[in-house]
Design a protein around this motif. Structure first.
Motif, PDB file in Angstrom:
ATOM      1  N   CYS A  63       0.854  -1.180   0.000  1.00  0.00           N
ATOM      2  CA  CYS A  63       0.000   0.000   0.000  1.00  0.00           C
ATOM      3  C   CYS A  63       0.902   1.245   0.000  1.00  0.00           C
ATOM      4  CB  CYS A  63      -0.881   0.008   1.244  1.00  0.00           C
ATOM      5  SG  CYS A  63      -2.064  -1.335   1.297  1.00  0.00           S
ATOM      6  N   ARG A  64       0.259   2.422  -0.011  1.00  0.00           N
ATOM      7  CA  ARG A  64       1.038   3.658  -0.035  1.00  0.00           C
ATOM      8  C   ARG A  64       1.336   4.191   1.360  1.00  0.00           C
ATOM      9  NH1 ARG A  64      -3.045   5.461  -4.617  1.00  0.00           N
ATOM     10  NH2 ARG A  64      -4.173   3.927  -3.390  1.00  0.00           N
ATOM     11  N   GLU A  66       0.376   2.242   4.503  1.00  0.00           N
ATOM     12  CA  GLU A  66       0.420   1.203   5.533  1.00  0.00           C
ATOM     13  C   GLU A  66       1.354   0.055   5.140  1.00  0.00           C
ATOM     14  OE1 GLU A  66      -0.777   1.342   8.410  1.00  0.00           O
ATOM     15  OE2 GLU A  66      -2.747   2.303   8.495  1.00  0.00           O
ATOM     16  N   ALA A  97      -6.086  -4.530   2.384  1.00  0.00           N
ATOM     17  CA  ALA A  97      -4.841  -3.980   1.832  1.00  0.00           C
ATOM     18  C   ALA A  97      -4.733  -4.291   0.338  1.00  0.00           C
ATOM     19  CB  ALA A  97      -3.644  -4.568   2.587  1.00  0.00           C
ATOM     20  N   ALA A 100      -6.719  -1.786  -1.423  1.00  0.00           N
ATOM     21  CA  ALA A 100      -6.039  -0.493  -1.468  1.00  0.00           C
ATOM     22  C   ALA A 100      -4.923  -0.486  -2.513  1.00  0.00           C
ATOM     23  CB  ALA A 100      -5.469  -0.159  -0.087  1.00  0.00           C
ATOM     24  N   ALA A 101      -4.355  -1.682  -2.785  1.00  0.00           N
ATOM     25  CA  ALA A 101      -3.299  -1.794  -3.802  1.00  0.00           C
ATOM     26  C   ALA A 101      -3.880  -2.112  -5.173  1.00  0.00           C
ATOM     27  CB  ALA A 101      -2.300  -2.872  -3.386  1.00  0.00           C
ATOM     28  N   GLU A 215      -6.955   3.377   3.208  1.00  0.00           N
ATOM     29  CA  GLU A 215      -5.860   2.665   3.874  1.00  0.00           C
ATOM     30  C   GLU A 215      -5.850   2.940   5.374  1.00  0.00           C
ATOM     31  OE1 GLU A 215      -1.969   2.819   2.215  1.00  0.00           O
ATOM     32  OE2 GLU A 215      -2.694   3.012   0.158  1.00  0.00           O
ATOM     33  N   ILE A 219      -7.936  -0.008   6.754  1.00  0.00           N
ATOM     34  CA  ILE A 219      -7.487  -1.403   6.788  1.00  0.00           C
ATOM     35  C   ILE A 219      -7.565  -1.956   8.211  1.00  0.00           C
ATOM     36  CG2 ILE A 219      -5.514  -2.937   6.392  1.00  0.00           C
ATOM     37  CD1 ILE A 219      -4.656  -1.035   4.122  1.00  0.00           C
ATOM     38  N   LYS A 288       5.311   5.269  -0.465  1.00  0.00           N
ATOM     39  CA  LYS A 288       5.205   3.952   0.123  1.00  0.00           C
ATOM     40  C   LYS A 288       6.051   3.895   1.380  1.00  0.00           C
ATOM     41  CE  LYS A 288       4.401   1.704  -4.289  1.00  0.00           C
ATOM     42  NZ  LYS A 288       4.952   0.811  -5.318  1.00  0.00           N
TER      43      LYS A 288
END
Length: 291
Positions: A63-64, A66, A97, A100-101, A215, A219, A288
């Motif tokens: 993720c960006r 987390e 997650a 989110a990705a 995120e 999450i 990230k």
């Protein structure tokens, strides 16, 4: 469209049947779609959900904001909350997650809350499903969860932008809690009490994603509310009841959502999204973790 859980409960009593069968009777009558066709569609959703869990657990796409959290919780030894809860919560965070990705998930009921129901259902299958036709049982569990979600969409909302996170992660946890109560042999009333108590545990929960990303805190909320829903299912199965009927709890959730200021409804203008750390993250650009 299903408009009241009470009607599902009355139908279950009248026909001496289960929660999902009663929901199917009503849904089929309302839509004209044969029950077996609805069941076949839910079986496809279950297959899609199972695939998303498999892909999420194997994904290395970060993720960006987390870091990966599911594997750490999954590997925790001596967890006070027990292996069922930690496994379910870990799966929920891994699926959230993955969403989110930009991974493929089943929005159940939304993308931001997509980890909760698979976390609950597949943990149940792993720990409690041994030797049984779990696919058929999980399809019925999804029908149970879907019925709660359908009533929530009609009476209140499933949108974080309209009702805060209580309407997204809260609804997912309530849907999953009702499904778990069914899977464990609970009565239709126990499924309703499980969902009501879960909703009551999140009333007023705001939607405040940092940087507008699903995120932080989304999450972790997937993992936390998975645990809430599991406990509420256990409470209902032990005979604990919600004094306020589920339909009225859902109505209250919708009323609270409408009272929330816009800054706390997915606009990222308030709550955790407005903290100093969130502001610093945004000023520095979204990077990230570890870069």
């Amino acid at each position: 469209m299903l408009k009241a859980v009470q009607k599902i409960l009355l139908t279950a009593r009248k026909n001496d049947t289960t929660f999902p069968e009663a929901a199917l009777i009503l849904d089929s009558a309302a839509t004209g779609v044969p029950a077996e066709e609805i069941r076949a569609k839910m079986a496809q959703r279950l297959a899609d959900m199972r695939r998303s869990v498999r892909e999420a657990c194997a994904s290395e796409e970060p993720c960006r904001l987390e870091p990966p959290m599911g594997p750490a919780l999954r590997a925790r030894r001596g967890a006070m909350s027990g292996k069922f809860v930690t496994t379910a919560a870990a799966t929920a965070m891994e699926v959230a997650a993955y969403n989110a990705a930009m991974g493929r998930i089943v929005a159940a009921p939304t993308a931001g809350s997509c980890g909760i129901i698979p976390g609950m259902l597949f943990a149940w299958e792993f720990f409690c499903g041994g030797g049984r036709d779990t696919d058929a049982m999980l399809v019925d569990a999804l029908i149970t969860a879907g019925a709660i979600g359908e009533v929530t969409a009609f009476r209140a909302t499933l949108s974080g932008a309209a009702g805060g996170c209580q309407a997204e992660c809260g609804a997912a946890a309530a849907m999953g809690s009702a499904a778990l109560a069914f899977l464990q042999g609970g009565t239709p009333e126990m499924s309703a009490h499980a969902a009501a108590m879960t909703f009551k545990s999140v009333l007023g929960l705001v939607c405040d994603p940092v940087g507008g990303l699903v995120e932080c805190p989304c999450i972790k909320r997937n993992g936390i509310l998975t645990a809430n829903g599991i406990l509420c299912a256990d409470m209902a199965l032990s005979g604990i009841e919600s004094v306020i009927p589920l339909d009225e709890v859902i109505d209250t959730m919708g009323q609270i959502g409408r009272m929330l200021p816009p800054a706390l409804r997915e606009t990222s203008l308030g709550g955790l999204a407005a903290t100093q750390t969130a502001a610093e993250l945004m000023r520095g650009g979204i990077r990230k973790i570890g870069e």
